[in-house]
Scaffold this motif. Structure first.
Motif, PDB file in Angstrom:
ATOM      1  N   VAL A  38      33.657 -12.500 -51.976  1.00  0.00           N
ATOM      2  CA  VAL A  38      34.854 -12.851 -51.214  1.00  0.00           C
ATOM      3  C   VAL A  38      35.954 -13.284 -52.160  1.00  0.00           C
ATOM      4  CG1 VAL A  38      35.805 -14.346 -49.417  1.00  0.00           C
ATOM      5  CG2 VAL A  38      33.402 -13.628 -49.296  1.00  0.00           C
ATOM      6  N   VAL A  39      37.171 -12.787 -51.895  1.00  0.00           N
ATOM      7  CA  VAL A  39      38.332 -13.169 -52.692  1.00  0.00           C
ATOM      8  C   VAL A  39      39.568 -13.121 -51.793  1.00  0.00           C
ATOM      9  CG1 VAL A  39      38.827 -10.802 -53.457  1.00  0.00           C
ATOM     10  CG2 VAL A  39      39.551 -12.736 -54.876  1.00  0.00           C
ATOM     11  N   ALA A  40      40.526 -14.007 -52.028  1.00  0.00           N
ATOM     12  CA  ALA A  40      41.769 -14.000 -51.260  1.00  0.00           C
ATOM     13  C   ALA A  40      42.770 -13.054 -51.909  1.00  0.00           C
ATOM     14  CB  ALA A  40      42.355 -15.412 -51.179  1.00  0.00           C
ATOM     15  N   ASP A  41      43.596 -12.424 -51.088  1.00  0.00           N
ATOM     16  CA  ASP A  41      44.569 -11.460 -51.606  1.00  0.00           C
ATOM     17  C   ASP A  41      45.755 -12.130 -52.276  1.00  0.00           C
ATOM     18  OD1 ASP A  41      45.817  -8.687 -51.700  1.00  0.00           O
ATOM     19  OD2 ASP A  41      47.303  -9.750 -50.479  1.00  0.00           O
ATOM     20  N   ASP A  42      46.067 -13.370 -51.888  1.00  0.00           N
ATOM     21  CA  ASP A  42      47.228 -14.059 -52.468  1.00  0.00           C
ATOM     22  C   ASP A  42      46.883 -15.527 -52.714  1.00  0.00           C
ATOM     23  OD1 ASP A  42      48.572 -15.827 -50.099  1.00  0.00           O
ATOM     24  OD2 ASP A  42      47.674 -14.008 -49.292  1.00  0.00           O
ATOM     25  N   ASP A  43      47.644 -16.157 -53.563  1.00  0.00           N
ATOM     26  CA  ASP A  43      47.356 -17.544 -53.955  1.00  0.00           C
ATOM     27  C   ASP A  43      47.501 -18.523 -52.804  1.00  0.00           C
ATOM     28  OD1 ASP A  43      46.763 -16.808 -56.560  1.00  0.00           O
ATOM     29  OD2 ASP A  43      48.858 -16.965 -57.212  1.00  0.00           O
ATOM     30  N   GLY A  44      48.456 -18.253 -51.900  1.00  0.00           N
ATOM     31  CA  GLY A  44      48.650 -19.153 -50.764  1.00  0.00           C
ATOM     32  C   GLY A  44      47.435 -19.199 -49.860  1.00  0.00           C
ATOM     33  N   THR A  45      46.904 -18.041 -49.540  1.00  0.00           N
ATOM     34  CA  THR A  45      45.700 -17.957 -48.715  1.00  0.00           C
ATOM     35  C   THR A  45      44.512 -18.566 -49.439  1.00  0.00           C
ATOM     36  OG1 THR A  45      46.519 -15.943 -47.641  1.00  0.00           O
ATOM     37  CG2 THR A  45      44.152 -16.368 -47.501  1.00  0.00           C
ATOM     38  N   ALA A  46      44.449 -18.329 -50.753  1.00  0.00           N
ATOM     39  CA  ALA A  46      43.359 -18.892 -51.563  1.00  0.00           C
ATOM     40  C   ALA A  46      43.373 -20.411 -51.502  1.00  0.00           C
ATOM     41  CB  ALA A  46      43.494 -18.415 -53.005  1.00  0.00           C
ATOM     42  N   THR A  47      44.551 -20.990 -51.648  1.00  0.00           N
ATOM     43  CA  THR A  47      44.686 -22.447 -51.626  1.00  0.00           C
ATOM     44  C   THR A  47      44.346 -23.011 -50.248  1.00  0.00           C
ATOM     45  OG1 THR A  47      46.409 -22.376 -53.330  1.00  0.00           O
ATOM     46  CG2 THR A  47      46.270 -24.371 -51.995  1.00  0.00           C
ATOM     47  N   ALA A  48      44.839 -22.353 -49.208  1.00  0.00           N
ATOM     48  CA  ALA A  48      44.630 -22.849 -47.845  1.00  0.00           C
ATOM     49  C   ALA A  48      43.152 -22.900 -47.478  1.00  0.00           C
ATOM     50  CB  ALA A  48      45.390 -21.971 -46.855  1.00  0.00           C
ATOM     51  N   LEU A  49      42.374 -21.924 -47.958  1.00  0.00           N
ATOM     52  CA  LEU A  49      40.950 -21.863 -47.596  1.00  0.00           C
ATOM     53  C   LEU A  49      40.030 -22.262 -48.733  1.00  0.00           C
ATOM     54  CD1 LEU A  49      40.757 -18.591 -45.429  1.00  0.00           C
ATOM     55  CD2 LEU A  49      40.736 -20.969 -44.654  1.00  0.00           C
ATOM     56  N   LEU A  51      39.510 -20.761 -51.595  1.00  0.00           N
ATOM     57  CA  LEU A  51      38.801 -19.579 -52.050  1.00  0.00           C
ATOM     58  C   LEU A  51      39.454 -19.061 -53.327  1.00  0.00           C
ATOM     59  CD1 LEU A  51      38.372 -17.657 -48.655  1.00  0.00           C
ATOM     60  CD2 LEU A  51      36.558 -18.779 -49.971  1.00  0.00           C
ATOM     61  N   PRO A  52      38.759 -18.249 -54.121  1.00  0.00           N
ATOM     62  CA  PRO A  52      39.378 -17.719 -55.335  1.00  0.00           C
ATOM     63  C   PRO A  52      40.533 -16.774 -55.017  1.00  0.00           C
ATOM     64  CG  PRO A  52      37.264 -16.682 -54.928  1.00  0.00           C
ATOM     65  CD  PRO A  52      37.362 -17.826 -53.979  1.00  0.00           C
ATOM     66  N   GLY A  53      41.558 -16.812 -55.860  1.00  0.00           N
ATOM     67  CA  GLY A  53      42.704 -15.932 -55.690  1.00  0.00           C
ATOM     68  C   GLY A  53      42.441 -14.565 -56.286  1.00  0.00           C
ATOM     69  N   PRO A  54      43.459 -13.695 -56.252  1.00  0.00           N
ATOM     70  CA  PRO A  54      43.281 -12.308 -56.692  1.00  0.00           C
ATOM     71  C   PRO A  54      42.895 -12.145 -58.157  1.00  0.00           C
ATOM     72  CG  PRO A  54      45.597 -12.817 -56.302  1.00  0.00           C
ATOM     73  CD  PRO A  54      44.817 -13.943 -55.742  1.00  0.00           C
ATOM     74  N   ASP A  55      43.226 -13.121 -58.995  1.00  0.00           N
ATOM     75  CA  ASP A  55      42.911 -13.012 -60.423  1.00  0.00           C
ATOM     76  C   ASP A  55      41.704 -13.851 -60.827  1.00  0.00           C
ATOM     77  OD1 ASP A  55      45.127 -11.305 -60.822  1.00  0.00           O
ATOM     78  OD2 ASP A  55      46.463 -13.049 -60.925  1.00  0.00           O
ATOM     79  N   GLU A  56      40.993 -14.361 -59.823  1.00  0.00           N
ATOM     80  CA  GLU A  56      39.845 -15.222 -60.112  1.00  0.00           C
ATOM     81  C   GLU A  56      38.539 -14.541 -59.740  1.00  0.00           C
ATOM     82  OE1 GLU A  56      41.042 -19.684 -59.444  1.00  0.00           O
ATOM     83  OE2 GLU A  56      41.761 -18.509 -57.737  1.00  0.00           O
ATOM     84  N   ARG A  57      37.459 -15.104 -60.214  1.00  0.00           N
ATOM     85  CA  ARG A  57      36.137 -14.545 -59.956  1.00  0.00           C
ATOM     86  C   ARG A  57      35.761 -14.734 -58.488  1.00  0.00           C
ATOM     87  NH1 ARG A  57      31.772 -13.575 -63.370  1.00  0.00           N
ATOM     88  NH2 ARG A  57      29.705 -13.638 -62.388  1.00  0.00           N
TER      89      ARG A  57
END
Length: 265
Positions: A38-49, A51-57
């Motif tokens: 699982v990975v988030a498509d953008d940093d905002g979504t990653a932060t909100a949940l 979860l790792p962002g698009p450039d993270e593992r």
């Protein structure tokens, strides 16, 4: 055929309402791939949940479930978009684009996100979490209406096979259909899964198998462009009936699983 999003929606709904354990969800997903990430498509979504962002593992789906619990998610919806119908995906954003390409998505209205699966390597299915631009009320399709449409589709699909003369080009057509339909039997469902949903999903798998064989070109042969167009035109309404049946069956399953929790309190 069925898809990973159906499994995730039904089992996540069961888990959210106390009818399944987190490990049950993960085990059910194993039918679709050995490894899910699982990975988030953008940093905002990653932060909100968280979860790792698009450039993270990427992380495993267990951490996704933990994120959904923290976000107080109470419902999951299945969306099976096709060209001209991307309802439930919040408009023409990235979620719609990727979901249309995949033909499936899981929408989590409470969290304002949607998930789209993609096979990124042999045995590896990646779920990308996208922002859901807007939340609209889910369209309710009565399961009885969908089941009736599917029954008609089954008769029309059999007629289409004869009209398109599929058997002549594919001598093992019955075995192909049986094998494809049997793939549905590998799927597992929560203990509280309503029998009617199971029946409709099985019938959808049977009609879907017929359509898959009818829509594929004969091995070692080629058909004309006009014949291909006629074939696609004949099968399109049948495909729509299968799609509507799957959506209605999953919607009914989610409703019943939710009501079961309400009945326990």
């Amino acid at each position: 055929m069925s898809c990973a999003s159906v499994t995730l929606v039904v089992w996540t709904s069961a888990w959210l309402h106390g009818a399944a354990a987190a490990d049950d969800v993960l085990d059910a997903l194993g039918v679709w791939a050995e490894l899910h990430e699982v990975v988030a498509d953008d940093d905002g979504t990653a932060t909100a949940l968280d979860l790792p962002g698009p450039d993270e593992r990427p992380v495993g789906p267990a951490l996704l479930l933990a994120s959904l619990r923290r976000a107080s998610v109470t419902t999951a919806r299945l969306v099976l978009p096709v060209a001209g119908d991307v309802r439930g995906l919040g408009g023409q954003g990235l979620l719609s684009q990727y979901a249309l390409r995949a033909g499936q998505a899981v929408v989590l209205p409470d969290a304002g996100v949607g998930l789209v699966p993609k096979l990124v390597a042999d045995g590896v299915l990646r779920w990308t979490v996208f922002d859901l631009p807007s939340v609209t009320p889910a369209e309710h399709l009565p399961i009885g209406e969908a089941e009736h449409g599917l029954q008609s589709a089954m008769r029309e699909a059999a007629t289409a096979l004869v009209t398109l003369d599929v058997a002549r080009h594919r001598p093992n057509v019955r075995k192909e259909i049986a094998d494809l339909s049997a793939e549905h039997q590998r799927l597992s469902w929560p203990a509280g899964m309503p029998p009617r949903s199971l029946r409709v999903l099985q019938r959808a798998a049977e009609v879907g198998a017929i359509l898959q064989v009818a829509a594929s070109d004969a091995p070692g042969g080629a058909i004309s462009a006009s014949a291909t167009a006629a074939r696609d035109e004949a099968l399109r309404p049948l495909s729509d009936a299968v799609r509507r049946a799957r959506l209605a069956a999953v919607d009914e399953a989610v409703r019943v699983l939710s009501d079961q929790e309400a009945g326990r309190h």
